[in-house]
Design a protein around this motif. Sequence first.
Motif, PDB file in Angstrom:
ATOM      1  N   ALA A 289      -7.104  -6.767   1.961  1.00 31.45           N
ATOM      2  CA  ALA A 289      -8.131  -6.853   3.003  1.00 31.45           C
ATOM      3  C   ALA A 289      -7.514  -7.106   4.370  1.00 31.45           C
ATOM      4  O   ALA A 289      -7.995  -7.923   5.153  1.00 31.45           O
ATOM      5  CB  ALA A 289      -9.129  -7.955   2.662  1.00 31.45           C
ATOM      6  N   VAL A 290      -6.419  -6.420   4.663  1.00 36.84           N
ATOM      7  CA  VAL A 290      -5.734  -6.551   5.952  1.00 36.84           C
ATOM      8  C   VAL A 290      -5.745  -5.200   6.645  1.00 36.84           C
ATOM      9  O   VAL A 290      -5.384  -4.178   6.036  1.00 36.84           O
ATOM     10  CB  VAL A 290      -4.283  -7.044   5.767  1.00 36.84           C
ATOM     11  N   LYS A 291      -6.158  -5.172   7.896  1.00 40.80           N
ATOM     12  CA  LYS A 291      -6.239  -3.916   8.620  1.00 40.80           C
ATOM     13  C   LYS A 291      -4.859  -3.333   8.894  1.00 40.80           C
ATOM     14  O   LYS A 291      -3.844  -4.038   8.831  1.00 40.80           O
ATOM     15  CB  LYS A 291      -7.008  -4.109   9.924  1.00 40.80           C
TER      16      LYS A 291
ATOM     17  N   THR B 274       0.771  -8.503   7.444  1.00 42.58           N
ATOM     18  CA  THR B 274       0.389  -8.710   6.049  1.00 42.58           C
ATOM     19  C   THR B 274       0.042 -10.174   5.808  1.00 42.58           C
ATOM     20  O   THR B 274       0.505 -11.072   6.507  1.00 42.58           O
ATOM     21  CB  THR B 274       1.530  -8.297   5.106  1.00 42.58           C
TER      22      THR B 274
ATOM     23  N   ASP C 280     -10.843 -10.132  -2.734  1.00 40.27           N
ATOM     24  CA  ASP C 280     -10.509  -9.131  -1.715  1.00 40.27           C
ATOM     25  C   ASP C 280     -10.440  -7.725  -2.312  1.00 40.27           C
ATOM     26  O   ASP C 280     -10.893  -6.755  -1.694  1.00 40.27           O
ATOM     27  CB  ASP C 280      -9.157  -9.479  -1.070  1.00 40.27           C
TER      28      ASP C 280
ATOM     29  N   MET D 292     -12.821  -4.459  -1.311  1.00 33.76           N
ATOM     30  CA  MET D 292     -12.284  -3.177  -0.868  1.00 33.76           C
ATOM     31  C   MET D 292     -12.791  -2.029  -1.743  1.00 33.76           C
ATOM     32  O   MET D 292     -13.002  -0.911  -1.246  1.00 33.76           O
ATOM     33  CB  MET D 292     -10.755  -3.213  -0.887  1.00 33.76           C
TER      34      MET D 292
ATOM     35  N   GLU E 124     -13.786   3.868   5.291  1.00 35.57           N
ATOM     36  CA  GLU E 124     -13.482   2.482   5.674  1.00 35.57           C
ATOM     37  C   GLU E 124     -12.162   2.023   5.084  1.00 35.57           C
ATOM     38  O   GLU E 124     -11.424   1.249   5.705  1.00 35.57           O
ATOM     39  CB  GLU E 124     -14.618   1.561   5.207  1.00 35.57           C
ATOM     40  N   LYS E 125     -11.825   2.481   3.887  1.00 36.61           N
ATOM     41  CA  LYS E 125     -10.567   2.082   3.257  1.00 36.61           C
ATOM     42  C   LYS E 125      -9.357   2.565   4.039  1.00 36.61           C
ATOM     43  O   LYS E 125      -8.286   1.941   3.979  1.00 36.61           O
ATOM     44  CB  LYS E 125     -10.503   2.636   1.827  1.00 36.61           C
TER      45      LYS E 125
ATOM     46  N   LYS F 203      -8.831   2.291   7.045  1.00 38.80           N
ATOM     47  CA  LYS F 203      -8.511   1.341   8.110  1.00 38.80           C
ATOM     48  C   LYS F 203      -7.732   0.133   7.606  1.00 38.80           C
ATOM     49  O   LYS F 203      -7.353  -0.727   8.395  1.00 38.80           O
ATOM     50  CB  LYS F 203      -9.804   0.862   8.788  1.00 38.80           C
ATOM     51  N   TYR F 204      -7.501   0.030   6.299  1.00 39.55           N
ATOM     52  CA  TYR F 204      -6.857  -1.140   5.715  1.00 39.55           C
ATOM     53  C   TYR F 204      -5.549  -0.756   5.034  1.00 39.55           C
ATOM     54  O   TYR F 204      -5.362   0.370   4.568  1.00 39.55           O
ATOM     55  CB  TYR F 204      -7.785  -1.821   4.696  1.00 39.55           C
ATOM     56  N   GLN F 205      -4.648  -1.716   4.974  1.00 39.33           N
ATOM     57  CA  GLN F 205      -3.363  -1.509   4.316  1.00 39.33           C
ATOM     58  C   GLN F 205      -3.540  -1.555   2.799  1.00 39.33           C
ATOM     59  O   GLN F 205      -4.385  -2.278   2.285  1.00 39.33           O
ATOM     60  CB  GLN F 205      -2.373  -2.610   4.719  1.00 39.33           C
TER      61      GLN F 205
END
Length: 502
Positions: free
Chosen positions: A75-77, A82, A247, A251, A258-259, A261-263
Amino acid sequence: MAWVLKMDEVIESGLAHDFDASLSGIGQELGASAYSMSDVLALPIFKQEDSSLPPESETKHPPFQYVMCAATSPAVKLHDETLTYLNQGQSYEIRMLDNRKIGDMPEISGKLVKSIIRVVFHDRRLQYTEHQQLEGWKWNRPGDRLLDLDIPMSVGVIDIKTNPSQLNAVEFLWDPEKRTSAFIQVHCISTEFTPRKHGGEKGVPFRIQVDTFKQTENGEYTDHLHSASCQIKVFKPKGADRKQKTDREKMEKRTAHEKEKYQPSYDTTVLTECSPWPDTPTAFVNNSPTPTPTFTSAQHSTYSVPDSNSSSPNHQGDGTSQGSGDQLHPSATIQETQQWLLKHRFSTYTRLFSNFSGADLLKLTREDLVQICGPADGIRLYNALKSRSVRPRLTIYVCQEPLRSIQLERQQDATNGDNSNGAIYVYHAIYLEEMAASEVTRKLALVFNIPLHQINQVYRQGPTGIHILVSDQMVQNFQDESCFLVTTIKAENGEGFHIILK
């Protein structure tokens, strides 16, 4: 005429055909093969310019790499750092990897290096008050450490040291050419440093930082080589696993757009390069805490605190100078600023403001001090820096009876021929911060230089000359700026005095 027009059309069509043919030739040449800049860059002029650029193989790369065997949060953009969740007290492996290329840093080949692993605060506000935060944690958890090294599980670590004054750091030596793994245990949890702990609050993030040094000529490991860190949050046992699962489930509910945009979540956490921790390793090696500023005796005497009961009548009217002594002056030196902090019970922040002069400290706003020192001490420090004289709750004026009062003789004015010698009776102002009879007694003793223990009772002369005992309720009903004549009489037993306010 028609023939001329016909000839013009033929000529124009012929010219157009020739021009199209020439253009088509250019298009055929471009389309025949892909255009390449390599032919252009191969020209001598570009070769000469390119020779000044460093080759790609010479780009700087870190000599070491540290990898923690713990999964990163999903859940980190994308462009954020990280975040890794750890369980309190659980052992996590940090692999110490030699990342040098052949020929890099030959001076450490076959030699040991020293690494210091720390758990520190991620937030800048908490970094400013790290010493105070760790002291508070130590008070609540006596005998515990914030960071430990799991020695039985660690591999390749030598000469392990922990400093009792640095509960958040461990150090050891290791050989970069051999397999090395340090297993760490973090005992503090993120919610222990939040302002309120009522459950469900958001914990503060920490950082795991590794600083590596090589040995100098004098045998000390103080020559910095590399530093790297990562962001973590520490939960109670099993709490990190539950947070990671939460988290991941969040996700999975997001859309594909939307996914993006996240790592993605990685099985391990690679520590990224950073600046070295400001503490010098020398203090750690010598097992001595950071030195505190020293002051000369002359600077100590600048801020001597007088006893409240030792004031004399001469100081009674000098309230402004006493107040200015309590206030920090912009011209105060660093040492004087340190003494001011000590005097006003801010000793825990002397190290934090060890390089601040009076002007530096006075430039800080209320918000700055609250962010640095926390709400309670920040507001208290701000009030102390901006202190003003406290307005008294009641002011009365007292004077001894005419026979014993200090009289200032008026000089005869020769010009107006006034031969009368008048007397000016001197009154003393008494400022009461408390509306209490004991406060009146204490201030009268100071004004007339009478030992406090020798004053038995204070009376007020009432109608028909009666003596009324001065009580708290009577003082509370005094009119502001009332005037009294003061008479002292011997007590009946001959010990002490009674004071009468007329």
